[in-house]
Enzyme design. Structure first.
Site, mmCIF file in Angstrom:
data_model
loop_
_atom_site.group_PDB
_atom_site.id
_atom_site.type_symbol
_atom_site.label_atom_id
_atom_site.label_comp_id
_atom_site.label_asym_id
_atom_site.label_seq_id
_atom_site.Cartn_x
_atom_site.Cartn_y
_atom_site.Cartn_z
ATOM 1 N N TYR A 16 23.921 67.762 23.360
ATOM 2 C CA TYR A 16 24.211 69.002 24.110
ATOM 3 C C TYR A 16 25.688 69.206 24.412
ATOM 4 C CZ TYR A 16 19.254 70.265 24.775
ATOM 5 O OH TYR A 16 17.936 70.662 24.584
ATOM 6 N N ASP A 35 20.616 49.910 27.092
ATOM 7 C CA ASP A 35 19.559 50.750 26.520
ATOM 8 C C ASP A 35 18.567 51.041 27.636
ATOM 9 O OD1 ASP A 35 17.202 50.242 23.740
ATOM 10 O OD2 ASP A 35 17.266 51.699 25.382
ATOM 11 N N ILE A 36 18.487 52.280 28.050
ATOM 12 C CA ILE A 36 17.669 52.657 29.214
ATOM 13 C C ILE A 36 16.192 52.328 29.000
ATOM 14 C CG2 ILE A 36 17.112 55.057 28.560
ATOM 15 C CD1 ILE A 36 17.933 55.828 31.462
ATOM 16 N N GLY A 88 25.359 64.028 24.909
ATOM 17 C CA GLY A 88 25.192 63.729 23.486
ATOM 18 C C GLY A 88 25.105 65.019 22.686
ATOM 19 N N ASP A 128 15.908 60.755 24.098
ATOM 20 C CA ASP A 128 14.544 61.306 24.065
ATOM 21 C C ASP A 128 13.716 60.570 23.012
ATOM 22 O OD1 ASP A 128 13.337 64.788 23.752
ATOM 23 O OD2 ASP A 128 12.406 62.972 24.544
ATOM 24 N N ASN A 132 14.253 68.134 25.962
ATOM 25 C CA ASN A 132 14.481 69.558 25.673
ATOM 26 C C ASN A 132 13.326 70.329 26.298
ATOM 27 O OD1 ASN A 132 12.235 70.034 23.683
ATOM 28 N ND2 ASN A 132 13.335 68.416 22.618
#
Ligand code: APR
Length: 174
Positions: free
Chosen positions: A122, A11-12, A120, A35, A25
């Site tokens: 996109y 998990d970043i 993901g 995000d 976005n």
């Protein structure tokens, strides 16, 4: 320049690095996926700073503070939406990595983590995205700068396998 590049699963939002990259976005006002996770973990001050930035074009990057995240900074970049590959998607995705790395170097940062940008919502095919990411990172390694560690953070195991294989394919032949 000696830059360590690694692929890892996790998990970043939990990484205590100089910067983590957000797959944002163009509004930079939050969303789902990574995000949403980054904004949730950073707290409302991140969105407050993002509101002052006036958005971000696809392939470009903006830097903010990390606030309640363990990371010092967030570098927000906007990946291309996959539309079949004939609409400049590879060049735009490469631009995300290049812009983010240059921004990190401009701020004297040593460590940076990327999620799988555009892979993901996109819809970018992960194997193709990994090849673009690694080629852009390889090109960046030639530029002088502060960056010493680049982590490619995969949330899903399947993605980690794709990125690990892509890394192995690029290692100089022994
Ligand atoms: N840590 C690391 N990677 C994560 C995390 C996390 N906490 N959460 C999700 N991911 C992974 C996803 O599993 C995917 O592999 O990040 C990758 C990118 O997926 P998305 O977050 O959907 O990003 P992207 O495909 O670039 O779409 C961006 O989605 O959330 C919205 O506002 C965002 O409109 C923008 C769009």
């Amino acid at each position: 320049m000696n830059v360590q590049v690694e692929a890892l699963q996790g998990d970043i939002t939990r990484l205590a690095l100089d910067a983590i990259v957000n797959a944002a976005n163009p509004t930079l006002l939050g969303g789902g996926g990574v995000d949403g996770a980054i904004h949730r973990a950073a707290g409302p001050r991140l969105l407050a700073e993002c509101r002052t930035l006036g958005g971000c074009e696809t392939g470009q990057a903006r830097i903010t503070g990390g606030y309640d995240l363990p990371a010092r900074h967030v570098i927000h970049t906007v990946g291309p939406v996959w539309r079949g590959g004939g609409h400049g998607e590879p060049e735009l995705l490469a631009g995300c990595y290049r812009s983010s790395l240059r921004l990190a170097a401009e701020h004297g940062l040593a460590s940076i983590a990327f999620p799988a940008i555009s892979c993901g919502v996109y819809g970018y095919p992960p194997a193709a995205a990994a090849a673009v990411a690694l080629a852009a990172i390889e090109a960046f390694r030639a530029e002088p700068g502060s960056v010493r560690r680049i982590a490619l953070v995969c949330f899903e195991r399947t993605l980690l396998e794709i990125y690990t294989r892509a890394l192995a394919d690029r290692e100089p032949r022994a």
